[in-house]
Design a protein around this motif. Structure first.
Motif, mmCIF file in Angstrom:
data_model
loop_
_atom_site.group_PDB
_atom_site.id
_atom_site.type_symbol
_atom_site.label_atom_id
_atom_site.label_comp_id
_atom_site.label_asym_id
_atom_site.label_seq_id
_atom_site.Cartn_x
_atom_site.Cartn_y
_atom_site.Cartn_z
ATOM 1 N N SER A 8 2.408 8.598 -1.447
ATOM 2 C CA SER A 8 1.676 9.787 -1.014
ATOM 3 C C SER A 8 0.168 9.559 -1.109
ATOM 4 O O SER A 8 -0.617 10.170 -0.381
ATOM 5 N N ALA A 9 -0.239 8.674 -2.031
ATOM 6 C CA ALA A 9 -1.656 8.333 -2.176
ATOM 7 C C ALA A 9 -2.064 7.221 -1.223
ATOM 8 O O ALA A 9 -3.192 7.201 -0.716
ATOM 9 N N LEU A 10 -1.147 6.291 -0.969
ATOM 10 C CA LEU A 10 -1.414 5.165 -0.074
ATOM 11 C C LEU A 10 -0.130 4.860 0.698
ATOM 12 O O LEU A 10 0.712 4.089 0.236
ATOM 13 N N PRO A 11 0.035 5.472 1.887
ATOM 14 C CA PRO A 11 1.303 5.348 2.618
ATOM 15 C C PRO A 11 1.702 3.916 2.971
ATOM 16 O O PRO A 11 2.874 3.648 3.206
ATOM 17 N N THR A 12 0.735 3.006 3.016
ATOM 18 C CA THR A 12 1.059 1.618 3.376
ATOM 19 C C THR A 12 1.655 0.824 2.216
ATOM 20 O O THR A 12 2.121 -0.301 2.415
ATOM 21 N N LEU A 13 1.642 1.407 1.011
ATOM 22 C CA LEU A 13 2.207 0.688 -0.138
ATOM 23 C C LEU A 13 3.722 0.571 0.033
ATOM 24 O O LEU A 13 4.378 1.549 0.378
ATOM 25 N N PRO A 14 4.303 -0.608 -0.195
ATOM 26 C CA PRO A 14 5.741 -0.769 0.058
ATOM 27 C C PRO A 14 6.608 -0.121 -1.017
ATOM 28 O O PRO A 14 6.244 -0.118 -2.194
ATOM 29 N N ASN A 15 7.748 0.442 -0.587
ATOM 30 C CA ASN A 15 8.777 0.818 -1.548
ATOM 31 C C ASN A 15 9.615 -0.418 -1.840
ATOM 32 O O ASN A 15 9.315 -1.517 -1.351
ATOM 33 N N TRP A 16 10.679 -0.278 -2.613
ATOM 34 C CA TRP A 16 11.435 -1.461 -3.033
ATOM 35 C C TRP A 16 12.080 -2.205 -1.856
ATOM 36 O O TRP A 16 11.920 -3.424 -1.735
ATOM 37 N N PRO A 17 12.781 -1.524 -0.939
ATOM 38 C CA PRO A 17 13.340 -2.252 0.212
ATOM 39 C C PRO A 17 12.263 -2.934 1.053
ATOM 40 O O PRO A 17 12.454 -4.065 1.520
#
Length: 263
Positions: A8-17
């Motif tokens: 939510s703060a940095l949408p480009t940050l990857p999630n685990w997948p």
């Protein structure tokens, strides 16, 4: 707190997948890349992580982690001010980045210090009995890449070498209501803790989780009945709505505190 908060703060940050998919691209053999991506599509994320860990060197993994999660300074976002206002005694996160502690420091003007610990820390109980607030990084921190937990073997080693931390997390989750923010409850350690608590200590008072919308109501129902977690959902992938939901919670908590004369 999970990746939904940082996204939510940095949408480009990857999630685990997403992170596993990016790590897979660094693997040399195309057949191995195809296998990893197949495992990710089938939601066998720990198996995918295990394979990646065996195919990439520690130097390669460290370079990728630092590129993805080490920001100087981390982005500042209002959601962390709302979380700070909730005044948690303990924040447990599976995120590797420093967004949480750096934003807490920024939004408090440096006045509110949160101790930052990882699962390696062996004196966590002293923090709990002290007046200080604590951030516990259950999967390690980017400031110490060797502490980062990605697959099964580090999971096992972390629990075997640091059982006290996991015992304390279970105790906290037994006697307190836990709020999960942007966390999909898919971490095997957390699942085991919640399942064990619910099986032997039944209560009508659930934990709560603010999460991305489930694909089907039956999935939400199964997790609710297994882990005693009540889910508040926001539209899948629309992380921009996450901060507003946290703000509403912050305002409600402030109003309730004021009603009882609590500052």
């Amino acid at each position: 707190m999970g990746s939904g908060v940082t996204k939510s703060a940095l949408p480009t940050l990857p999630n685990w997948p997403d992170l596993l998919s990016e790590l897979a691209e660094r693997v040399d053999k195309k057949k191995d890349v195809a296998l990893v991506k197949s495992l990710i599509r089938r939601d066998r994320l720990l198996d995918a992580a295990e394979l990646i860990n065996s195919l990439l060197s520690p130097v390669e993994r460290r370079a990728i982690f630092e590129n993805k999660f080490l920001f100087t300074p981390p982005p500042q976002a209002e959601i962390y001010r709302y979380l700070l206002d909730l005044d948690f005694k303990v924040c447990i996160t599976t995120n590797y980045d420093q967004f949480l502690e750096k934003n807490f420091e920024y939004h408090s003007g440096g006045a509110i210090a949160y101790q930052v610990r990882t699962y390696k820390y062996d004196n966590f109980l002293a923090d709990l009995r002290s007046p200080s607030r604590t951030i516990l990084k259950l999967h390690g921190c980017i400031t110490d890449p060797s502490s980062i937990i990605l697959d099964r073997q580090p999971y096992f080693k972390a629990k075997a070498n640091n059982p006290g931390i996991y015992d304390i997390v279970e105790a906290l989750s037994t006697v307190n209501t836990v709020l999960f923010f942007g966390y999909s409850i898919n971490d095997p350690d957390i699942q085991l803790i919640l399942e064990r608590i619910h099986a032997r200590s039944r209560t009508d008072h659930p934990h709560y989780a603010l999460v991305s919308k489930f694909e089907h109501p039956s999935l939400r129902k199964a997790l609710n009945e297994t882990f005693n977690v009540s889910f508040v959902e926001y539209p899948k992938g629309i992380h921009q709505e996450f901060p507003e939901a946290v703000k509403e919670l912050r305002d409600a908590v402030k109003a309730e505190r004021a009603r009882f004369g609590i500052p």
